[in-house]
Every structure is written in C-alpha cells, then in structure tokens.
Design a protein around this motif. Structure first.
Motif, PDB file in Angstrom:
ATOM      1  N   GLU A 179       0.801  -1.215   0.000  1.00 32.53           N
ATOM      2  CA  GLU A 179       0.000   0.000   0.000  1.00 32.53           C
ATOM      3  C   GLU A 179       0.834   1.265   0.000  1.00 32.53           C
ATOM      4  O   GLU A 179       0.407   2.298  -0.528  1.00 32.53           O
ATOM      5  CB  GLU A 179      -0.973  -0.027   1.184  1.00 32.53           C
ATOM      6  N   GLN A 180       2.029   1.224   0.598  1.00 30.61           N
ATOM      7  CA  GLN A 180       2.896   2.409   0.557  1.00 30.61           C
ATOM      8  C   GLN A 180       3.216   2.795  -0.885  1.00 30.61           C
ATOM      9  O   GLN A 180       3.210   3.980  -1.233  1.00 30.61           O
ATOM     10  CB  GLN A 180       4.192   2.130   1.322  1.00 30.61           C
ATOM     11  N   ASP A 181       3.484   1.816  -1.730  1.00 36.47           N
ATOM     12  CA  ASP A 181       3.801   2.104  -3.128  1.00 36.47           C
ATOM     13  C   ASP A 181       2.587   2.666  -3.868  1.00 36.47           C
ATOM     14  O   ASP A 181       2.723   3.528  -4.746  1.00 36.47           O
ATOM     15  CB  ASP A 181       4.289   0.844  -3.836  1.00 36.47           C
ATOM     16  N   ILE A 182       1.401   2.182  -3.504  1.00 39.68           N
ATOM     17  CA  ILE A 182       0.179   2.689  -4.141  1.00 39.68           C
ATOM     18  C   ILE A 182      -0.074   4.129  -3.725  1.00 39.68           C
ATOM     19  O   ILE A 182      -0.365   4.997  -4.563  1.00 39.68           O
ATOM     20  CB  ILE A 182      -1.018   1.796  -3.767  1.00 39.68           C
ATOM     21  N   ILE A 183       0.072   4.405  -2.445  1.00 41.98           N
ATOM     22  CA  ILE A 183      -0.129   5.767  -1.946  1.00 41.98           C
ATOM     23  C   ILE A 183       0.817   6.748  -2.640  1.00 41.98           C
ATOM     24  O   ILE A 183       0.423   7.852  -3.029  1.00 41.98           O
ATOM     25  CB  ILE A 183       0.090   5.809  -0.415  1.00 41.98           C
ATOM     26  N   ASN A 184       2.077   6.312  -2.808  1.00 37.66           N
ATOM     27  CA  ASN A 184       3.093   7.199  -3.391  1.00 37.66           C
ATOM     28  C   ASN A 184       3.164   7.107  -4.915  1.00 37.66           C
ATOM     29  O   ASN A 184       3.978   7.812  -5.524  1.00 37.66           O
ATOM     30  CB  ASN A 184       4.467   6.853  -2.817  1.00 37.66           C
ATOM     31  N   ASN A 185       2.321   6.240  -5.497  1.00 41.48           N
ATOM     32  CA  ASN A 185       2.405   5.990  -6.941  1.00 41.48           C
ATOM     33  C   ASN A 185       3.860   5.769  -7.345  1.00 41.48           C
ATOM     34  O   ASN A 185       4.377   6.359  -8.286  1.00 41.48           O
ATOM     35  CB  ASN A 185       1.804   7.159  -7.741  1.00 41.48           C
ATOM     36  N   PHE A 186       4.530   4.872  -6.584  1.00 41.89           N
ATOM     37  CA  PHE A 186       5.977   4.740  -6.718  1.00 41.89           C
ATOM     38  C   PHE A 186       6.372   3.949  -7.955  1.00 41.89           C
ATOM     39  O   PHE A 186       5.865   2.845  -8.198  1.00 41.89           O
ATOM     40  CB  PHE A 186       6.568   4.061  -5.485  1.00 41.89           C
ATOM     41  N   GLN A 187       7.284   4.546  -8.708  1.00 39.27           N
ATOM     42  CA  GLN A 187       7.938   3.881  -9.836  1.00 39.27           C
ATOM     43  C   GLN A 187       9.439   4.099  -9.685  1.00 39.27           C
ATOM     44  O   GLN A 187       9.879   5.176  -9.266  1.00 39.27           O
ATOM     45  CB  GLN A 187       7.448   4.455 -11.165  1.00 39.27           C
ATOM     46  N   PHE A 188      10.213   3.080 -10.012  1.00 43.39           N
ATOM     47  CA  PHE A 188      11.652   3.174  -9.789  1.00 43.39           C
ATOM     48  C   PHE A 188      12.254   4.289 -10.641  1.00 43.39           C
ATOM     49  O   PHE A 188      12.138   4.260 -11.864  1.00 43.39           O
ATOM     50  CB  PHE A 188      12.332   1.843 -10.095  1.00 43.39           C
ATOM     51  N   PRO A 189      12.914   5.260 -10.005  1.00 39.14           N
ATOM     52  CA  PRO A 189      13.502   6.368 -10.753  1.00 39.14           C
ATOM     53  C   PRO A 189      14.889   6.050 -11.311  1.00 39.14           C
ATOM     54  O   PRO A 189      15.421   6.801 -12.134  1.00 39.14           O
ATOM     55  CB  PRO A 189      13.595   7.482  -9.699  1.00 39.14           C
ATOM     56  N   ILE A 190      15.473   4.949 -10.833  1.00 31.36           N
ATOM     57  CA  ILE A 190      16.864   4.615 -11.153  1.00 31.36           C
ATOM     58  C   ILE A 190      16.885   3.257 -11.850  1.00 31.36           C
ATOM     59  O   ILE A 190      16.217   2.313 -11.405  1.00 31.36           O
ATOM     60  CB  ILE A 190      17.707   4.558  -9.864  1.00 31.36           C
ATOM     61  N   PRO A 191      17.637   3.117 -12.941  1.00 27.94           N
ATOM     62  CA  PRO A 191      17.686   1.827 -13.633  1.00 27.94           C
ATOM     63  C   PRO A 191      18.233   0.726 -12.739  1.00 27.94           C
ATOM     64  O   PRO A 191      19.023   0.966 -11.829  1.00 27.94           O
ATOM     65  CB  PRO A 191      18.646   2.087 -14.806  1.00 27.94           C
ATOM     66  N   MET A 192      17.793  -0.497 -12.999  1.00 26.97           N
ATOM     67  CA  MET A 192      18.342  -1.675 -12.348  1.00 26.97           C
ATOM     68  C   MET A 192      19.383  -2.276 -13.285  1.00 26.97           C
ATOM     69  O   MET A 192      19.069  -2.683 -14.404  1.00 26.97           O
ATOM     70  CB  MET A 192      17.230  -2.673 -12.041  1.00 26.97           C
ATOM     71  N   ALA A 193      20.616  -2.314 -12.824  1.00 25.63           N
ATOM     72  CA  ALA A 193      21.740  -2.584 -13.723  1.00 25.63           C
ATOM     73  C   ALA A 193      21.645  -3.932 -14.421  1.00 25.63           C
ATOM     74  O   ALA A 193      21.981  -4.046 -15.614  1.00 25.63           O
ATOM     75  CB  ALA A 193      23.052  -2.488 -12.944  1.00 25.63           C
ATOM     76  N   ASN A 194      21.192  -4.965 -13.718  1.00 19.75           N
ATOM     77  CA  ASN A 194      21.125  -6.284 -14.338  1.00 19.75           C
ATOM     78  C   ASN A 194      20.039  -6.350 -15.407  1.00 19.75           C
ATOM     79  O   ASN A 194      20.209  -7.010 -16.438  1.00 19.75           O
ATOM     80  CB  ASN A 194      20.890  -7.357 -13.275  1.00 19.75           C
ATOM     81  N   LEU A 195      18.919  -5.656 -15.162  1.00 20.52           N
ATOM     82  CA  LEU A 195      17.875  -5.597 -16.179  1.00 20.52           C
ATOM     83  C   LEU A 195      18.349  -4.765 -17.367  1.00 20.52           C
ATOM     84  O   LEU A 195      18.074  -5.102 -18.522  1.00 20.52           O
ATOM     85  CB  LEU A 195      16.595  -5.001 -15.595  1.00 20.52           C
ATOM     86  N   GLU A 196      19.050  -3.686 -17.083  1.00 23.20           N
ATOM     87  CA  GLU A 196      19.561  -2.809 -18.132  1.00 23.20           C
ATOM     88  C   GLU A 196      20.488  -3.573 -19.075  1.00 23.20           C
ATOM     89  O   GLU A 196      20.477  -3.365 -20.288  1.00 23.20           O
ATOM     90  CB  GLU A 196      20.305  -1.641 -17.486  1.00 23.20           C
ATOM     91  N   ARG A 197      21.244  -4.512 -18.528  1.00 25.61           N
ATOM     92  CA  ARG A 197      22.239  -5.229 -19.323  1.00 25.61           C
ATOM     93  C   ARG A 197      21.655  -6.430 -20.059  1.00 25.61           C
ATOM     94  O   ARG A 197      22.021  -6.699 -21.195  1.00 25.61           O
ATOM     95  CB  ARG A 197      23.381  -5.688 -18.420  1.00 25.61           C
ATOM     96  N   PHE A 198      20.736  -7.148 -19.388  1.00 30.73           N
ATOM     97  CA  PHE A 198      20.326  -8.439 -19.929  1.00 30.73           C
ATOM     98  C   PHE A 198      18.862  -8.525 -20.351  1.00 30.73           C
ATOM     99  O   PHE A 198      18.468  -9.496 -20.992  1.00 30.73           O
ATOM    100  CB  PHE A 198      20.587  -9.543 -18.893  1.00 30.73           C
ATOM    101  N   ALA A 199      18.031  -7.559 -19.977  1.00 26.50           N
ATOM    102  CA  ALA A 199      16.598  -7.665 -20.248  1.00 26.50           C
ATOM    103  C   ALA A 199      16.156  -6.605 -21.248  1.00 26.50           C
ATOM    104  O   ALA A 199      16.930  -5.734 -21.650  1.00 26.50           O
ATOM    105  CB  ALA A 199      15.808  -7.538 -18.945  1.00 26.50           C
ATOM    106  N   ALA A 200      14.885  -6.696 -21.635  1.00 27.58           N
ATOM    107  CA  ALA A 200      14.365  -5.755 -22.622  1.00 27.58           C
ATOM    108  C   ALA A 200      14.241  -4.349 -22.052  1.00 27.58           C
ATOM    109  O   ALA A 200      14.396  -3.361 -22.768  1.00 27.58           O
ATOM    110  CB  ALA A 200      13.006  -6.248 -23.113  1.00 27.58           C
ATOM    111  N   GLY A 201      13.952  -4.231 -20.747  1.00 24.45           N
ATOM    112  CA  GLY A 201      13.852  -2.930 -20.101  1.00 24.45           C
ATOM    113  C   GLY A 201      14.720  -2.871 -18.872  1.00 24.45           C
ATOM    114  O   GLY A 201      15.217  -3.898 -18.399  1.00 24.45           O
ATOM    115  N   ASP A 202      14.935  -1.668 -18.339  1.00 25.02           N
ATOM    116  CA  ASP A 202      15.843  -1.522 -17.201  1.00 25.02           C
ATOM    117  C   ASP A 202      15.132  -1.299 -15.878  1.00 25.02           C
ATOM    118  O   ASP A 202      15.774  -1.086 -14.855  1.00 25.02           O
ATOM    119  CB  ASP A 202      16.830  -0.380 -17.451  1.00 25.02           C
ATOM    120  N   GLY A 203      13.805  -1.367 -15.879  1.00 29.21           N
ATOM    121  CA  GLY A 203      13.044  -1.195 -14.648  1.00 29.21           C
ATOM    122  C   GLY A 203      12.703   0.242 -14.328  1.00 29.21           C
ATOM    123  O   GLY A 203      11.799   0.499 -13.537  1.00 29.21           O
ATOM    124  N   LYS A 204      13.407   1.195 -14.928  1.00 32.05           N
ATOM    125  CA  LYS A 204      13.146   2.606 -14.643  1.00 32.05           C
ATOM    126  C   LYS A 204      11.743   2.985 -15.106  1.00 32.05           C
ATOM    127  O   LYS A 204      11.327   2.638 -16.209  1.00 32.05           O
ATOM    128  CB  LYS A 204      14.189   3.479 -15.340  1.00 32.05           C
TER     129      LYS A 204
END
Length: 371
Positions: free
Chosen positions: A181-206
C-alpha cells in the motif's frame, strides 16, 4: 547529493552514532525521498505480518547464565565453507540506489569491513560485477529472482559465476508482488535503472513499479528449477522464502544446499506467521542436513542470539542496513553491523556463551507475552 531523474540520492560517507537500530528509521526518513522510503519501509497490506516479525522475538527468552568463566565472546563462524567474523549477514535487497548514490557498491564495502557475508539482488542498482569489484576479496552471494526467460536467468548466473560469488540464493516466495500500500499511496515507480535488467533484459526497470517488474518473473517455481540451477552453476543453491518444514524438506530433496527461512520481511503474504515463529520447527526437520539462514524482523543483537539458538546458522537483515547506507554510505553500513555485533557480544557474555557454536546450543524459554 546526486540527482537522477529528479530523485535525490545521498552521497554521505561517515560513521554513525547509533543508539539502536530501530531509531535509524526516523533518521533515514528525513533524507530518503518519500517514494523510495515508502518502498523500503513498507510491507504488504496493513503491515500486520511485518510488525509481527519483530514482536515474535518476545515469544522466546534467553536464559542468563552466571559463573560461566568466559569473557570476550567470539563471533566468528564458518558457514558454507566460508570463514566469517560475524554470523550476521546482509540480506538481498533490491534497488539500493534509492538509499545512496553508490548503492550496492557502498553496502558491499561496509559489509566487507566487518568480515560479514554480502548478498546482492537481481534487482540491484549496480551490476553483479561492479558490486563484487567494490569488495573483491570479500565473500558474496547472488540472489536470483527467476525469470520466465531462461536465457535471462542463465546470463545472470553466468555473470555471477564469472564474478566469483560463493552461492546462489533462489527466492521462491515472491512469484507475485505483495499488495504494497505504501507504493500505491506514493504511486511509486523506480527512478533509477536496475543494472542487471539494463544489461540483460528488454527494459531496465526505470519508470516501473515493482508489480510490473515482478510480472516478468516466473510465477511457477518447482523442485526442478532448484535442480536446474544447482546443476548449471555447480554452486550451493540456498532456497529463500521457506516457512514450513514440508517446504524445507522438498527443497533439500531437490538439491538445495541451504534453507533460507524468511517471509520477505512481511512484504509478500500478509497474515502469514512471523518468520521467527516458524524457525524452530523447520530447524528440527532439517536436522543439520544443510545450513539455515534466517531473516525478517531482526533489529537487535538479542534477536540474532535467539535465531541462532533456534536453529539458524546465519542471521540476515536489510532495512536497518539501508537506513545506515542512506545516513552514512559504506561507513554507515559498517556502523550498523558494528552496533548489532556489539549487542550480540553483550548478550553472549550474559548468557554464558563463549562462541557461536555455544549460542546454537543455548537454552531458550518460551512464553507468549501480550504484544
């Protein structure tokens, strides 16, 4: 201060004056931006299980032991063939760039400074290689959030093996995101890329919430996956998220080299038991076949003692470390570990336990106080 995509990251690097670890939360809240702090601090739904995790330690009491003829208790231990100066380790925790600009690199340096074991997450802010390189002579584990895409899984495992990690932690209790619920209240989305996703996945999580990131993870995990990872890496596979003797035995039967008792810090299934309340029964079933790691709710040296005396071989924590990271960088992380180790030394002395092996055999009494 470093600003990335409007998110303000701490750049601090200083030793901390710590009264106790619970007090760090309020201090860290003043410097970690609201969305990042909510992501770190929050649990599932109304946080009931999160709160019970720490309260459950009152269900066991340490028996004082006088005339024990000991001084200067020894905190060193050896688990998974790794020599450690403390039985307290860093639990895998995602996106540590939310706390500090150096993220997991600073955490690894602080953990190494006290001779503890570091574990890093699939969803780290820094890459596996960079986190390992920050403390190249210190032992580290890599935690895998298994993806539906085995090319992605294998790429991460290859990177981890190349970096020289000592074991793989397979998280099995987070096949979907808990209702945070904290994430819902804050409408939280990761502002910083996740390095492993950035390197190996289609998106970086940001720009994504944790639920969107989990959607790419495997929703089905079985014993076959444990076997597959163990055979592929030839490393110890520790299965994380175990809360019943039955699941522990299934994991061992599938080739797990370690059991990790945890309820994800109360972030997944709200209404489940406190992790500490499940530990003794699991340890009894495991019966020393493999080492046991424990986390969820650990805030005091006495908590570490009780977990070890209830069957754990290593005791992990994360939130207080992330607060120390924000407040003091690598030196802040070091301060957090030094505080909990200091408390553990005091408890060991008063309980007449000269070393960690003695703690594991220490008697506890059990009484459920009204919380």
């Amino acid at each position: 201060m470093t600003v990335i995509n409007g998110y303000e990251q701490s750049d601090r690097n200083e030793k901390l004056d710590i009264l106790n670890l619970p007090s760090l939360e309020a201090r860290a809240k003043k410097i970690i931006p609201q969305g990042g702090f909510g992501y770190i601090v929050g649990g599932a739904e109304d946080d009931w299980t999160l709160q019970q995790n720490t309260k459950a330690f009152t269900h066991a009491q340490i028996v004082p032991k006088a005339l024990s003829n000991i001084e200067n208790p020894d905190l060193s231990t050896n688990v998974f063939g790794i020599d450690l100066k403390t039985p307290v380790m860093m639990a895998p925790a995602a996106a540590q760039g939310l706390s500090h600009s150096l993220g997991e690199k600073a955490t690894a340096q602080g953990v190494a400074a006290v001779g503890a074991l570091m574990s890093q997450s699939t969803y780290s802010s820094t890459s596996i290689a960079d986190t390992q390189a920050a403390a190249p002579d210190a032992p580290q584990f890599f935690q895998l959030y298994m993806s539906k895409d085995w090319d992605f899984n294998n790429a991460l495992l290859d990177e981890a093996m190349k970096a020289g990690v000592k074991g793989i932690i397979l998280t099995v209790d987070a096949t979907v995101d808990g209702y945070r619920e904290q994430d819902i209240i804050n409408n939280f989305q990761f502002p910083i890329p996740m390095a492993n996703l950035e390197r190996f996945a289609a998106g970086d999580g940001k720009g994504k919430g944790i639920g969107e990131i989990y959607a790419a993870a495997a929703q089905k995990i079985s014993e076959d996956d444990v076997r597959r990872i163990a055979e592929y890496t030839k490393l110890p596979v520790i299965v994380k998220g175990i809360e019943s003797p039955e699941d522990a035995m299934r994991a061992i039967g599938a080739g797990a080299a370690g059991i990790y008792v945890s309820n994800h810090g109360g972030r997944e299934l709200n209404g489940g038991p406190a992790a500490f309340d499940t530990l003794s029964a699991i340890a009894k079933a495991v019966n020393h076949q493999v080492p046991i790691i424990f986390d969820s709710g650990v805030r005091r040296g006495s908590h570490v003692f009780k977990a070890l005396a209830s069957g754990a071989d290593l005791v992990a924590f994360a939130r207080p470390v992330l607060y120390g990271l924000a407040l003091g960088g690598a030196l802040g992380v070091q301060s957090v570990f030094e505080q909990i180790d200091h408390e553990l030394e005091i408890v060991m002395q008063l309980a007449g336990t000269k070393d960690i092996e003695a703690v594991k055999h220490a008697p506890l009494t059990h009484f459920h106080y009204e919380n």
